[in-house]
Write a protein that holds these residues in place. Structure first.
Motif, PDB file in Angstrom:
ATOM      1  N   PRO A 190       0.837  -1.207   0.000  1.00  0.00           N
ATOM      2  CA  PRO A 190       0.000   0.000   0.000  1.00  0.00           C
ATOM      3  C   PRO A 190       0.869   1.252   0.000  1.00  0.00           C
ATOM      4  O   PRO A 190       2.004   1.253   0.473  1.00  0.00           O
ATOM      5  CB  PRO A 190      -0.790  -0.110   1.314  1.00  0.00           C
ATOM      6  N   THR A 191       0.324   2.330  -0.523  1.00  0.00           N
ATOM      7  CA  THR A 191       1.033   3.602  -0.552  1.00  0.00           C
ATOM      8  C   THR A 191       0.731   4.401   0.718  1.00  0.00           C
ATOM      9  O   THR A 191      -0.182   4.067   1.484  1.00  0.00           O
ATOM     10  CB  THR A 191       0.609   4.425  -1.768  1.00  0.00           C
ATOM     11  N   ARG A 192       1.511   5.469   0.903  1.00  0.00           N
ATOM     12  CA  ARG A 192       1.289   6.337   2.057  1.00  0.00           C
ATOM     13  C   ARG A 192      -0.101   6.968   2.005  1.00  0.00           C
ATOM     14  O   ARG A 192      -0.755   7.138   3.038  1.00  0.00           O
ATOM     15  CB  ARG A 192       2.355   7.444   2.076  1.00  0.00           C
ATOM     16  N   LEU A 193      -0.577   7.296   0.806  1.00  0.00           N
ATOM     17  CA  LEU A 193      -1.909   7.878   0.666  1.00  0.00           C
ATOM     18  C   LEU A 193      -2.989   6.900   1.126  1.00  0.00           C
ATOM     19  O   LEU A 193      -3.951   7.295   1.793  1.00  0.00           O
ATOM     20  CB  LEU A 193      -2.149   8.287  -0.787  1.00  0.00           C
ATOM     21  N   ILE A 196      -3.150   6.888   4.876  1.00  0.00           N
ATOM     22  CA  ILE A 196      -3.809   8.068   5.430  1.00  0.00           C
ATOM     23  C   ILE A 196      -5.331   7.986   5.273  1.00  0.00           C
ATOM     24  O   ILE A 196      -6.091   8.285   6.201  1.00  0.00           O
ATOM     25  CB  ILE A 196      -3.272   9.345   4.758  1.00  0.00           C
ATOM     26  N   LEU A 197      -5.785   7.546   4.112  1.00  0.00           N
ATOM     27  CA  LEU A 197      -7.211   7.590   3.805  1.00  0.00           C
ATOM     28  C   LEU A 197      -7.999   6.377   4.293  1.00  0.00           C
ATOM     29  O   LEU A 197      -9.201   6.492   4.558  1.00  0.00           O
ATOM     30  CB  LEU A 197      -7.415   7.736   2.286  1.00  0.00           C
ATOM     31  N   LEU A 198      -7.350   5.230   4.410  1.00  0.00           N
ATOM     32  CA  LEU A 198      -8.091   3.990   4.635  1.00  0.00           C
ATOM     33  C   LEU A 198      -7.795   3.322   5.966  1.00  0.00           C
ATOM     34  O   LEU A 198      -8.202   2.185   6.195  1.00  0.00           O
ATOM     35  CB  LEU A 198      -7.789   2.995   3.502  1.00  0.00           C
ATOM     36  N   ASN A 199      -7.123   4.025   6.856  1.00  0.00           N
ATOM     37  CA  ASN A 199      -6.680   3.396   8.101  1.00  0.00           C
ATOM     38  C   ASN A 199      -7.739   3.489   9.197  1.00  0.00           C
ATOM     39  O   ASN A 199      -7.499   4.007  10.289  1.00  0.00           O
ATOM     40  CB  ASN A 199      -5.371   4.043   8.571  1.00  0.00           C
ATOM     41  N   ASN A 200      -8.939   2.993   8.878  1.00  0.00           N
ATOM     42  CA  ASN A 200     -10.043   2.925   9.838  1.00  0.00           C
ATOM     43  C   ASN A 200     -10.994   1.830   9.363  1.00  0.00           C
ATOM     44  O   ASN A 200     -10.799   1.252   8.284  1.00  0.00           O
ATOM     45  CB  ASN A 200     -10.753   4.272   9.937  1.00  0.00           C
ATOM     46  N   VAL A 201     -12.011   1.556  10.151  1.00  0.00           N
ATOM     47  CA  VAL A 201     -12.910   0.448   9.821  1.00  0.00           C
ATOM     48  C   VAL A 201     -13.576   0.658   8.466  1.00  0.00           C
ATOM     49  O   VAL A 201     -13.619  -0.259   7.634  1.00  0.00           O
ATOM     50  CB  VAL A 201     -13.967   0.261  10.927  1.00  0.00           C
ATOM     51  N   PHE A 202     -14.100   1.842   8.212  1.00  0.00           N
ATOM     52  CA  PHE A 202     -14.775   2.096   6.942  1.00  0.00           C
ATOM     53  C   PHE A 202     -13.787   2.023   5.780  1.00  0.00           C
ATOM     54  O   PHE A 202     -14.111   1.517   4.705  1.00  0.00           O
ATOM     55  CB  PHE A 202     -15.467   3.463   6.977  1.00  0.00           C
ATOM     56  N   SER A 350      -8.288  -3.839  15.481  1.00  0.00           N
ATOM     57  CA  SER A 350      -7.537  -2.586  15.485  1.00  0.00           C
ATOM     58  C   SER A 350      -6.048  -2.816  15.269  1.00  0.00           C
ATOM     59  O   SER A 350      -5.321  -1.893  14.902  1.00  0.00           O
ATOM     60  CB  SER A 350      -7.748  -1.857  16.812  1.00  0.00           C
ATOM     61  N   GLU A 351      -5.575  -4.046  15.473  1.00  0.00           N
ATOM     62  CA  GLU A 351      -4.146  -4.322  15.355  1.00  0.00           C
ATOM     63  C   GLU A 351      -3.694  -4.590  13.923  1.00  0.00           C
ATOM     64  O   GLU A 351      -2.496  -4.743  13.673  1.00  0.00           O
ATOM     65  CB  GLU A 351      -3.769  -5.524  16.232  1.00  0.00           C
ATOM     66  N   VAL A 352      -4.627  -4.678  13.015  1.00  0.00           N
ATOM     67  CA  VAL A 352      -4.248  -4.925  11.624  1.00  0.00           C
ATOM     68  C   VAL A 352      -4.999  -3.941  10.740  1.00  0.00           C
ATOM     69  O   VAL A 352      -6.126  -3.548  11.032  1.00  0.00           O
ATOM     70  CB  VAL A 352      -4.553  -6.385  11.207  1.00  0.00           C
ATOM     71  N   GLY A 353      -4.356  -3.499   9.694  1.00  0.00           N
ATOM     72  CA  GLY A 353      -4.968  -2.538   8.776  1.00  0.00           C
ATOM     73  C   GLY A 353      -4.004  -2.215   7.661  1.00  0.00           C
ATOM     74  O   GLY A 353      -3.031  -2.947   7.414  1.00  0.00           O
ATOM     75  N   ILE A 354      -4.246  -1.118   6.962  1.00  0.00           N
ATOM     76  CA  ILE A 354      -3.395  -0.726   5.843  1.00  0.00           C
ATOM     77  C   ILE A 354      -1.949  -0.564   6.303  1.00  0.00           C
ATOM     78  O   ILE A 354      -1.002  -0.811   5.543  1.00  0.00           O
ATOM     79  CB  ILE A 354      -3.910   0.572   5.219  1.00  0.00           C
ATOM     80  N   PHE A 355      -1.748  -0.178   7.555  1.00  0.00           N
ATOM     81  CA  PHE A 355      -0.398   0.042   8.084  1.00  0.00           C
ATOM     82  C   PHE A 355       0.377  -1.257   8.276  1.00  0.00           C
ATOM     83  O   PHE A 355       1.605  -1.233   8.412  1.00  0.00           O
ATOM     84  CB  PHE A 355      -0.485   0.761   9.447  1.00  0.00           C
ATOM     85  N   ALA A 356      -0.298  -2.381   8.318  1.00  0.00           N
ATOM     86  CA  ALA A 356       0.318  -3.647   8.712  1.00  0.00           C
ATOM     87  C   ALA A 356       1.074  -4.309   7.558  1.00  0.00           C
ATOM     88  O   ALA A 356       0.764  -5.433   7.146  1.00  0.00           O
ATOM     89  CB  ALA A 356      -0.733  -4.592   9.296  1.00  0.00           C
TER      90      ALA A 356
END
Length: 364
Positions: A190-193, A196-202, A350-356
Motif C-alpha cells: 500500500p502507498t502512504r496515501l 492516510i485515507l483507509l486506516n479505519n474500519v470504513f 484494530s491491530e491490523v490494517g493498511i499500516f500492517a
C-alpha cells in the motif's frame, strides 16, 4: 442530579484506573503455529502491537532467500520438486470453458437479476480468481518448458477476465519476488496515501470490497513499466475476444466476465489470499503467511505462500510435498487457519490494517 451507579462488587482500585474489565485487552491471536515451539505456542501473543501510524520499516534482508539456501543445504533433494506442471494447462482449459459456458447461459438474463448476480459471485468469482492464480503460476513459467507457450497460455487464461492484464502482471510480480517489501518497487505494498485515507474500519471495508481496483491501478501509479510487444499482443487478443463475445452473445456475457473479476477481488472467500499473504498479524514482523486449508484446491495452492516465495520454481502441485519435506522449517511458522476469517479480522481488528505491511528502503 447524581448519576446512578451499579455496585458490581468489583474492586476497581486493583485495575489501575480502568473503567471496565475489558479495557486495554488485545484482540485474540489470529494466526496459529502448526507445530508449536517453546518460543511460540501459537496461542499467546509474542510481541506488542504495531504502531498504526506507519508501516513497519525493516533493515533486514527479506527472509525467503536465506531460508531457501538453508533448505537446499539440509534437503538437497528439494531440487527434484522443481520444474513445470503439465496439469496446469488442462485446468486452465477447463475453467475458461466453464466461464464461457456460464456466460452463454446468461446471455439473455438481465445483469441485475438475482440468478445473474449469484452465478457471477459463486461460479464467476471463484473461476476468475482461479484464472488470476493460473496466470500467477504461468508467470513463473511453470505450465510449459518454454517462455512463449507460457505467455500464450497466460493470454488464453486472461480471456474470461475481460480486461488485458497478464503481460503487465508478469513484470510487476517478478519484481515483487525479487524486491519483496522495497518501497517504490514492490507494488503489492500500500502507498502512504492509502495509509492516510483507509486506516479505519470504513476504509478497510472499502479496501476489502474493491481490492481488485487497488491491485489493478496501484502498479501503474507507483512504478510504470516499459510496454513490450507482449503487452500489445495481450491487448489485441483480449479486445478481439471481447468483440467476438459481444457480436455472438451480446453485452451481458462480457458483463458477466467483468463482474466475475470484480467479485474475484472483493469480499469473496478466495480473495482473502490477497490480505493473508503479506499483511502483518499479531504484532509479528513476519512478512509472509501461509494457509493450509481446503480453499487451496480452488486456488493453485497459493496458500502455501512461504513455500512459494522460498521456491518460485516449484509448481503448485508440489508445494505440499515441499512442506512435507521440510516441516522443521515450515510448521514452526505462524500461518492462517482460515481465509474467510482473514477478511473479517482485517476489518474488525484494530491491530491490523493498511499500516500492517513491512517495508524496506529501495536498494535500486
Amino acid at each position: 442530579m447524581a448519576l446512578k451507579t451499579v455496585d458490581s462488587g468489583i474492586d476497581f482500585s486493583l485495575y489501575g484506573g480502568a473503567e471496565s474489565l475489558t479495557e486495554g485487552l488485545r484482540p485474540p491471536r489470529r494466526t496459529a503455529v502448526p507445530s508449536p515451539t517453546t518460543e511460540d505456542d501459537g496461542v499467546n501473543h509474542t510481541k506488542p502491537p504495531q504502531d498504526p501510524n506507519d508501516f513497519l520499516w525493516l533493515m533486514t534482508e527479506e527472509p525467503h532467500r536465506s531460508r531457501r539456501m538453508a533448505i537446499m543445504k539440509k534437503y538437497p533433494e528439494v531440487t527434484k520438486l522443481m520444474g513445470h506442471e503439465p496439469l496446469t494447462r488442462w485446468v486452465v482449459l477447463s475453467v475458461v470453458s466453464l466461464q464461457v459456458a456460464v456466460a452463454y447461459y446468461l446471455r439473455n438474463t438481465p445483469m441485475s437479476s438475482p440468478i445473474f448476480l449469484i452465478l457471477a459471485y459463486v461460479i464467476g468469482g471463484t473461476a476468475n480468481q482461479n484464472l488470476f492464480l493460473a496466470i500467477h503460476e504461468i508467470t513463473h513459467n511453470l505450465a510449459f518448458k518454454g517462455v512463449k507457450p507460457n505467455k500464450a497460455l497466460a493470454m488464453f487464461a486472461n480471456l474470461p477476465i475481460g480486461i488485458p492484464y497478464c503481460s503487465a502482471f508478469k513484470g510487476y510480480h517478478l519484481e515483487h519476488h525479487k524486491y519483496l517489501g522495497e518501497d517504490g518497487i514492490d507494488t503489492d505494498l500500500p502507498t502512504r496515501l492509502e495509509l492516510i485515507l483507509l486506516n479505519n474500519v470504513f476504509g478497510k471495508v472499502f479496501f476489502a470490497t474493491f481490492q481488485i481496483l487497488f491491485y489493478a491501478l496501484r502498479p501503474g501509479l507507483v512504478r510504470n513499466q516499459t510496454p513490450t510487444m507482449w503487452h500489445l499482443i495481450n491487448l489485441v487478443v483480449q479486445v478481439i475476444f471481447d468483440i467476438i463475445v459481444i457480436k455472438f452473445m451480446g453485452l451481458r456475457p462480457l458483463g458477466y466476465f467483468v463482474m466475475s473479476s470484480f467479485f474475484a477481488g472483493s469480499l469473496h472467500p478466495c480473495a482473502a489470499h490477497f490480505i493473508a499473504e503479506h499483511y502483518l498479524w499479531d504484532g509479528l514482523d513476519q512478512e509472509t503467511y501461509s494457509y493450509y486449508g481446503p480453499l487451496n484446491i480452488l486456488a493453485y495452492n497459493v496458500g502455501y505462500h512461504n513455500e512459494h516465495h522460498d521456491f518460485p520454481s516449484i509448481p503448485w502441485t508440489r508445494l505440499p510435498a515441499l512442506r512435507a519435506l521440510a516441516p522443521d522449517f515450515y510448521d514452526t511458522i505462524p500461518s492462517h487457519p482460515s481465509w474467510p476469517m482473514v477478511i473479517l479480522n482485517f476489518i474488525r481488528d484494530s491491530e491490523v490494517g493498511i499500516f500492517a505491511r513491512a517495508k524496506r528502503k529501495a536498494k535500486k
